[in-house]
Design an enzyme around this catalytic site. Structure first.
Site, PDB file in Angstrom:
ATOM      1  N   CYS A 278     -13.954 -13.964  15.377  1.00 23.16           N
ATOM      2  CA  CYS A 278     -13.252 -15.243  15.272  1.00 23.16           C
ATOM      3  C   CYS A 278     -11.739 -15.011  15.212  1.00 23.16           C
ATOM      4  CB  CYS A 278     -13.734 -15.997  14.036  1.00 23.16           C
ATOM      5  SG  CYS A 278     -13.328 -17.767  14.060  1.00 23.16           S
TER       6      CYS A 278
ATOM      7  N   CYS B 183     -20.871 -15.080  19.175  1.00 27.97           N
ATOM      8  CA  CYS B 183     -20.906 -15.355  17.740  1.00 27.97           C
ATOM      9  C   CYS B 183     -22.227 -16.006  17.356  1.00 27.97           C
ATOM     10  CB  CYS B 183     -19.745 -16.270  17.357  1.00 27.97           C
ATOM     11  SG  CYS B 183     -19.712 -16.713  15.601  1.00 27.97           S
TER      12      CYS B 183
ATOM     13  N   CYS C  85     -21.267 -23.994  14.493  1.00 27.30           N
ATOM     14  CA  CYS C  85     -19.837 -24.078  14.216  1.00 27.30           C
ATOM     15  C   CYS C  85     -19.230 -25.274  14.945  1.00 27.30           C
ATOM     16  CB  CYS C  85     -19.129 -22.796  14.661  1.00 27.30           C
ATOM     17  SG  CYS C  85     -17.326 -22.851  14.479  1.00 27.30           S
TER      18      CYS C  85
ATOM     19  N   LYS D 173      -2.700 -14.882  -3.233  1.00 29.19           N
ATOM     20  CA  LYS D 173      -3.717 -14.091  -2.538  1.00 29.19           C
ATOM     21  C   LYS D 173      -3.701 -12.659  -3.024  1.00 29.19           C
ATOM     22  CE  LYS D 173      -2.949 -11.601   0.856  1.00 29.19           C
ATOM     23  NZ  LYS D 173      -2.529 -10.971   2.134  1.00 29.19           N
TER      24      LYS D 173
ATOM     25  N   CYS E 115     -16.569 -16.865  20.931  1.00 27.10           N
ATOM     26  CA  CYS E 115     -17.616 -17.804  20.534  1.00 27.10           C
ATOM     27  C   CYS E 115     -18.963 -17.498  21.180  1.00 27.10           C
ATOM     28  CB  CYS E 115     -17.190 -19.235  20.880  1.00 27.10           C
ATOM     29  SG  CYS E 115     -15.809 -19.845  19.896  1.00 27.10           S
TER      30      CYS E 115
END
Length: 222
Positions: free
Chosen positions: A189, A199, A205, A119, A196
């Site tokens: 998130c 969102c 989702c 990463k 949620c």
């Protein structure tokens, strides 16, 4: 949801931690150090540590001359700071001896350095060298990609997620996907109690509203 660019990563992420007026070699070294510090550490803490380090002249030469105690005091309280002191010193010595004080310009050599994983390597390539070598997948990108069902099957590790994402996501989006999802993960998130109900992805989702903790709404100030 990311239009305002007001998440911690937008103001204190590693792309904001280096001295833009420093020489290219010093700038690249500062990017590398900031990513080493950022592992399992909040952006606010990483940014504060980088400010202290830059105040003491953050370069390969200054770190080689700095004793471990001073380095530890400057980067504390980043996560696993004692281990990072060791890795920073070891990596800096390698850079001085093998790369003339600069950093590697390819992923294989970067991941060979102490404390540098895939990463970090891909983000270093993007930020320090302006080359897109792969997607930088951290815990936010790993978590959110799985919650959104972006892979054919759930992945268990960030590296599995990286391979899966690169298998279908257009290459011209590889650079910005980390920044977008990290900020989204910091603000909406979240690992625990994701918001949620606020969102915009809640209707598509597959993970939205599947448990009580995911039906949270942003708390109102009184």
């Amino acid at each position: 949801m990311r239009r305002k660019k007001d998440a911690p990563v937008d103001h204190m992420g590693v792309q904001k931690c280096f001295d833009s007026e420093a020489s290219p070699e010093v700038m690249r070294y500062q990017v590398l150090v900031s990513l080493m510090l950022s592992s399992q550490t909040k952006d606010q803490v990483t940014s504060a540590a980088m400010v202290k380090l830059r105040g003491h002249g953050l370069s390969v030469g200054s770190i080689l001359q700095m004793d471990d105690r001073t380095l530890g005091e400057l980067i504390y309280p980043v996560g696993f700071w004692k281990t990072k002191v060791k890795y920073i010193k070891q990596t800096t010595e390698i850079l001085q001896k093998q790369y003339n004080g600069d950093i590697p310009d390819n992923v294989p050599d970067l991941v060979s350095l102490p404390g540098i994983g895939p990463k970090m390597a891909h983000l270093i390539m993007d930020i320090a060298w302006n080359k897109v070598s792969g997607i930088g997948v951290d815990t936010h990108v790993h978590r959110i990609s799985n919650r959104l069902g972006w892979m054919k099957k759930n992945t268990k590790t960030p590296e599995e997620t990286r391979v899966a994402l690169e298998g279908w996501l257009p290459r011209d989006l590889w650079s910005e996907i980390n920044w977008l999802l990290v900020g989204f993960g910091q603000q909406v998130c979240q690992p625990v109690n994701p918001l949620c109900s606020s969102c915009l992805n809640r209707h598509c989702c597959p993970s939205a509203n599947t448990s009580k903790e995911r039906r949270q709404t942003p708390s109102k100030k009184r």
